[in-house]
Enzyme design. Structure first.
Site, PDB file in Angstrom:
ATOM      1  N   ARG A  52       1.159  -1.509   0.199  1.00  0.00           N
ATOM      2  CA  ARG A  52      -0.044  -0.017   0.115  1.00  0.00           C
ATOM      3  C   ARG A  52       0.874   1.165   0.311  1.00  0.00           C
ATOM      4  O   ARG A  52       2.505   0.940   0.479  1.00  0.00           O
ATOM      5  CB  ARG A  52      -0.756  -0.011   1.420  1.00  0.00           C
ATOM      6  CG  ARG A  52      -1.772  -0.834   1.142  1.00  0.00           C
ATOM      7  CD  ARG A  52      -2.743  -0.970   3.147  1.00  0.00           C
ATOM      8  NE  ARG A  52      -3.170  -0.123   3.437  1.00  0.00           N
ATOM      9  CZ  ARG A  52      -2.917   0.413   4.570  1.00  0.00           C
ATOM     10  NH1 ARG A  52      -2.006  -0.685   5.427  1.00  0.00           N
ATOM     11  NH2 ARG A  52      -3.109   1.806   5.179  1.00  0.00           N
ATOM     12  N   THR A  53       0.090   2.319  -0.439  1.00  0.00           N
ATOM     13  CA  THR A  53       0.784   3.482  -0.443  1.00  0.00           C
ATOM     14  C   THR A  53       0.982   4.186   1.066  1.00  0.00           C
ATOM     15  O   THR A  53      -0.260   4.497   1.413  1.00  0.00           O
ATOM     16  CB  THR A  53       0.705   4.816  -1.483  1.00  0.00           C
ATOM     17  OG1 THR A  53       0.715   3.771  -3.083  1.00  0.00           O
ATOM     18  CG2 THR A  53       1.288   5.563  -1.433  1.00  0.00           C
ATOM     19  N   LEU A  54       1.842   4.627   1.223  1.00  0.00           N
ATOM     20  CA  LEU A  54       1.705   5.243   3.016  1.00  0.00           C
ATOM     21  C   LEU A  54       2.650   6.615   2.964  1.00  0.00           C
ATOM     22  O   LEU A  54       2.119   7.388   3.309  1.00  0.00           O
ATOM     23  CB  LEU A  54       3.103   4.133   4.084  1.00  0.00           C
ATOM     24  CG  LEU A  54       2.396   2.827   4.274  1.00  0.00           C
ATOM     25  CD1 LEU A  54       3.679   2.316   5.009  1.00  0.00           C
ATOM     26  CD2 LEU A  54       1.095   3.180   4.681  1.00  0.00           C
ATOM     27  N   ASN A  58      -5.145   2.629  -0.151  1.00  0.00           N
ATOM     28  CA  ASN A  58      -4.342   2.328  -1.266  1.00  0.00           C
ATOM     29  C   ASN A  58      -4.492   3.150  -2.259  1.00  0.00           C
ATOM     30  O   ASN A  58      -4.607   3.114  -3.052  1.00  0.00           O
ATOM     31  CB  ASN A  58      -4.357   1.105  -2.182  1.00  0.00           C
ATOM     32  CG  ASN A  58      -3.287   0.940  -2.464  1.00  0.00           C
ATOM     33  OD1 ASN A  58      -2.670  -0.284  -3.227  1.00  0.00           O
ATOM     34  ND2 ASN A  58      -1.781   1.269  -2.276  1.00  0.00           N
ATOM     35  N   PRO A  59      -3.522   4.940  -1.933  1.00  0.00           N
ATOM     36  CA  PRO A  59      -4.669   6.015  -2.629  1.00  0.00           C
ATOM     37  C   PRO A  59      -3.408   5.759  -4.150  1.00  0.00           C
ATOM     38  O   PRO A  59      -1.616   5.990  -3.514  1.00  0.00           O
ATOM     39  CB  PRO A  59      -4.702   7.592  -2.422  1.00  0.00           C
ATOM     40  CG  PRO A  59      -3.184   7.167  -0.672  1.00  0.00           C
ATOM     41  CD  PRO A  59      -3.792   5.504  -0.422  1.00  0.00           C
TER      42      PRO A  59
END
Lengths: 273, 246
Positions: free
Chosen positions: B23-25, B127-128
């Protein structure tokens, strides 16, 4: 066996004991009390003959407008004024304090106050409180050495600038200054630019609003233009007005004079030693 | 015997630390503001060419303005790799549209709606795509200008901006934008905004591109730089009258 060890700080300076206790309480879930912030747009610029300061007039307490027409341009000396952003109590108290110190200094030296004096007094006070005195200031004035404009940050750092903006609306006002400022502006051009920058803050920033205050300081003269512009008038005022019905009936009107004051005779018995 | 390590990936993306690596953090290589305005003949966009890696200016020739089909332009700020992914999605969208070969073409409004759905659905899965996008175009004389953020907030307006542009450029545009700006006036207005951003945004670089879309088509200018002024008297002699201070 002393129970009073934590009372006074060792030798001057700020005692940080309560800060630790406050942090502990916040961790336990205490909501810190809300304070009156000025959410604000304040600006200053140097022009041909001196400096011009500007400010909006909205004071906020969280999401509520607490004061629609407060005064953010504070008097420091006849030739020095200071705009304040941040916690209203802090800006008010710190400018009052330094204003008094400057007056005493004027008596002591017999001379007009200098802007750098106010600057040094403010920055050393703010630095010693390590940023806990939440005051962000735009200080401007004209003294024997010429016109000066400074910004002072809550932690005590300062800048010397030809044009400056502070507060939540500072980016909106700075956009106007960066695109339109030039050196050698006349008084009218300067006032117009300052009013434009404050208006940009008023209309583009939610923390700023209501009216525009301007203060023009030149050698030997200052013009405090309170509510220079009122771009947010009340749009609807009822024509009918208000009528308040009489609730209590007047039964009798009687005026009773107070008793005669006691006469004080000069030169009584001499005071005892 | 089923090898569990090769089976379907973890479907629950909300929890679980192994899923975190997928996931994008936070963003890594980022672009700063984009500004877009409507003008007489169509839409004008401006963006600089910087790709920052944290506080380092790593890439200085990143093109953050791209055309989409015949009628639209997209500008992106935020994570550059996610922008490249979005371009892949859009290229696929245009390709499928062309394959219909029915005389219709995807317009800016459709692209904007598509992007909004993509961004919002990714946000809902935690998860943008870490971008703020500006989307504009003109189709059959109808001008369109909108924006989508990484959480799916979208709206249309006569002038839009991302990031710092919202704080520094929008106030100027609100004051000085008007209908029927000429091309020269529009470029001048965009340059005025980009100059303020160059002075006051630490991630801005002095190398920008202007994109134009009209009924005639899309043009992207060569990169160029803005003139800046640093000769204020106070900058030359800041401690005049206060020797020793700063």
């Amino acid at each position: 066996m002393s129970r009073f060890e934590e009372s006074a700080p060792a030798k001057g300076g700020f005692s940080f004991d309560l800060c630790k206790r406050n942090e502990m309480l916040v961790q336990k879930g205490l909501k810190p009390s809300s304070y009156l912030k000025t959410g604000t747009t304040i600006v200053g610029l140097v022009f041909q003959d001196g400096v011009i300061l500007g400010a909006d007039t909205r004071a906020t307490e969280g999401p509520i407008v607490a004061d629609k027409n407060c005064e953010k341009i504070h008097y420091m000396a006849p030739n020095i004024y200071c705009c304040g952003a941040g916690t209203a109590a802090d800006t008010e108290a710190v400018t009052d304090m330094v204003s008094s110190q400057l007056k005493l200094h004027r008596f002591h030296t017999g001379r007009e106050s200098r802007v750098v004096t106010a600057l040094t007094l403010l920055k050393s006070h703010l630095f010693s409180y390590q940023g806990h005195v939440s005051a962000a200031l735009v200080l401007g004035g004209v003294d024997v050495t010429g016109p000066h404009l400074h910004t002072i940050y809550p932690h005590g750092s300062t800048d010397t600038l030809p044009f400056a903006t502070m507060g939540s609306g500072s980016l909106a006002a700075m956009a106007i200054f960066e695109s339109k400022y030039r050196e050698g502006l006349t008084r009218d051009e300067g006032v117009k630019l300052v009013a434009e920058a404050i208006s940009s803050g008023i209309f583009n920033d939610l923390g700023s609003g209501s009216n525009v205050d301007v203060c023009v300081i030149t050698k030997g003269k200052r013009e405090y233009l309170r509510n220079y512009m009122l771009p947010n008038p009340r749009t609807y005022v009822s024509q009918k007005g208000y009528s308040f019905s009489k609730k209590t009936e007047v039964l009798m009107t009687k005026i009773t004079p107070l008793r005669e004051l006691v006469e004080v005779i000069e030169g009584g018995d001499a005071m005892e030693e | 015997m089923m090898n569990l390590a090769d089976s379907a990936p973890v479907t629950n993306n909300l929890l679980g630390s192994e899923a975190d690596s997928q996931r994008t953090l936070y963003p890594y290589v980022t672009g700063t503001s984009v500004i877009g305005i409507k003008y007489k003949d169509g839409i004008l966009f401006a963006a600089d060419m910087g790709g920052s890696y944290g506080s380092t200016l790593r890439y200085k020739s990143v093109e953050r303005l791209k055309s989409v089909g015949k009628h639209s332009v997209i500008g992106a700020s935020g994570e550059i790799s996610d922008f490249q992914e979005i371009m892949r999605y859009l290229d696929e969208l245009i390709l499928y549209d062309n394959m219909w070969d029915d005389g219709n073409s995807v317009g800016p409004k459709e692209v904007h709606n598509y992007l909004t759905r993509v961004m919002y659905n990714r946000r809902n899965k935690f998860n943008p795509l870490w971008n703020s996008l500006v989307l504009g175009g003109i189709k059959n004389g109808q001008k369109y200008l909108g924006t989508v953020s990484m959480i799916g907030v979208n709206y249309v307006d006569d002038h839009v901006a991302t990031g710092f542009g919202n704080h520094l450029a929008r106030p100027i545009l609100r004051d000085e934008w008007h209908e029927n700006l000429t091309y020269e006036e529009g470029v001048k207005l965009l340059e005025k905004c980009m100059r303020v951003l160059l002075y006051r945004d630490r991630s801005a670089v002095n190398k920008l591109q202007i994109a134009k879309i009209t009924d005639e088509g899309f043009t992207l200018s060569e990169p160029y730089s803005l003139k800046t002024f640093w000769d204020f008297n106070a900058f030359k002699n800041p401690t005049l009258g206060a020797e020793g201070s700063w």
